[in-house]
Design a protein around this motif. Structure first.
Motif: not given
Length: 376
Positions: A284, A267-268, A348
């Motif tokens: 993301r 996600k990151s 995250q």
């Protein structure tokens, strides 16, 4: 000697020793509550002599309100209604059965008062004392007749009012939600237990009048957190972290960043400089927003504007979407120190540093895997 020690362990005090802060807060609160009751009695005497008078169970009510404010027995409904209904029931008893001996009246008064308080969900121990007091002092009090309800209700309410203001000023919780309000207003507990489950536990161990479901949920959640933290205190972040890193630089083109997000379920991405020091992150979600906005703008542009802006788009890099680092720890930080942060923040990933250099990341999956390993 052994017999005395055993006897002391069984009959000695079971409560922990209070802190000086708690001792002072409770005693000062009781003093303020009783002082207001005394002031009301003095002021009432100027209007109607003997209209209000102090009664001994009021001191016991003050102890509950100020020393154990979280107890269901000390709540405003219990204090005011418990004392008032006990007084009302005893007056009715004395009026209907005045010919009975005092011993019989005392028995019926206390037993009936407790039954009524339980039925009204207003159990308050001083209420039993109110009932007994009115029987024992019937000859002196009965001439006052039904006005006896006035001092019991008013002075109980005065102690409660001081309790509400005093505990709020001290930053301490006093007012508890009713069971019905708790079910509709209070968010779900951090435990996998509903309010009904907590209430059933209290009833199972006969603690319904000592704790509220909210208190029990907070105690269980705190105990669970402390147990997990203790088990994880021997594990540091360097042991748990994922050392296989996917990183980007500030000049990494966004097309390359999009490709990394496409190939990996992350996600990151952390952004590092030439020395490997963490300087930021790219999400993301931010990249998708940028792609959508760019696509939407291109739909509304003429062919000439698209060609003219094409070079500008090709120069977009991670720096354009980079955010500041969200959270970082040193690799020797105990994992137990992160539990509260993970519970209260939706991060995250947690960057693990060796001084300033990024050496790994910790995700929620890493924490769950560690917890499962410790519980085996």
């Amino acid at each position: 000697m052994l017999f005395i020690q055993t006897l002391w362990q069984r009959l000695g005090p079971v409560a922990s020793r209070p802190s000086w802060k708690e001792l002072a807060r409770s005693s000062i609160g009781v003093g303020l509550g009783v002082a207001l009751a005394c002031l009301l009695v003095v002021l009432a005497d100027y209007v109607h002599p003997h209209l209000l008078f102090l009664f001994a169970p009021l001191g016991a009510s003050a102890v509950l309100v100020f020393a154990v404010p979280s107890s269901p027995l000390a709540q405003p409904w219990n204090c005011i209604i418990g004392n008032s209904v006990s007084a009302l029931y005893t007056l009715l008893l004395l009026w209907v059965l005045p010919f009975l001996p005092h011993t019989v009246l005392a028995t019926l008064a206390v037993a009936g008062a407790v039954a009524l308080m339980l039925l009204l969900r207003a159990l308050h121990p001083p209420g039993g004392a109110v009932a007994l007091m009115m029987v024992l002092a019937a000859e002196q009090l009965l001439p006052v007749d039904w006005l006896l309800l006035l001092p019991v209700t008013m002075l109980s309410a005065a102690v409660v009012a001081v309790g509400v203001l005093y505990h709020r000023a001290c930053g301490r919780s006093y007012l508890q939600h009713s069971l019905a309000a708790t079910k509709t207003q209070r968010p779900s507990t951090r435990l996998a237990l509903s309010e009904d489950d907590l209430q059933q536990l209290l009833q199972r161990f006969e603690q319904s009048y000592n704790l509220t479901p909210e208190d029990l949920g907070d105690l269980l959640a705190a105990a669970e957190e402390d147990a997990i933290k203790r088990r994880m205190s021997s594990v540091n972040c360097g042991t748990v972290m994922s050392s296989t890193l996917l990183t980007i630089g500030v000049k990494t083109p966004l097309e390359e960043v999009a490709e990394l997000f496409h190939r990996h379920l992350i996600k990151s991405l952390p952004v590092v400089d030439n020395q490997g020091e963490l300087i930021g992150r790219v999400l993301r979600a931010d990249l998708f927003d940028w792609l959508w906005q760019d696509h939407h703008a291109r739909q509304q542009q003429t062919l000439w504007k698209r060609l003219r802006n094409k070079s500008a788009k090709e120069q977009s890099t991670a720096k354009d979407l980079m955010r500041m680092p969200e959270m970082s720890v040193q690799e020797d930080t105990p994992m137990g120190d992160l539990l509260q942060e993970l519970a209260s923040h939706d991060v995250q990933f947690i960057a693990v540093l060796r001084e300033k250099v990024l050496v790994g990341v910790i995700t929620r999956s890493d924490v769950i895997r560690t917890l499962l390993a410790l519980n085996q």
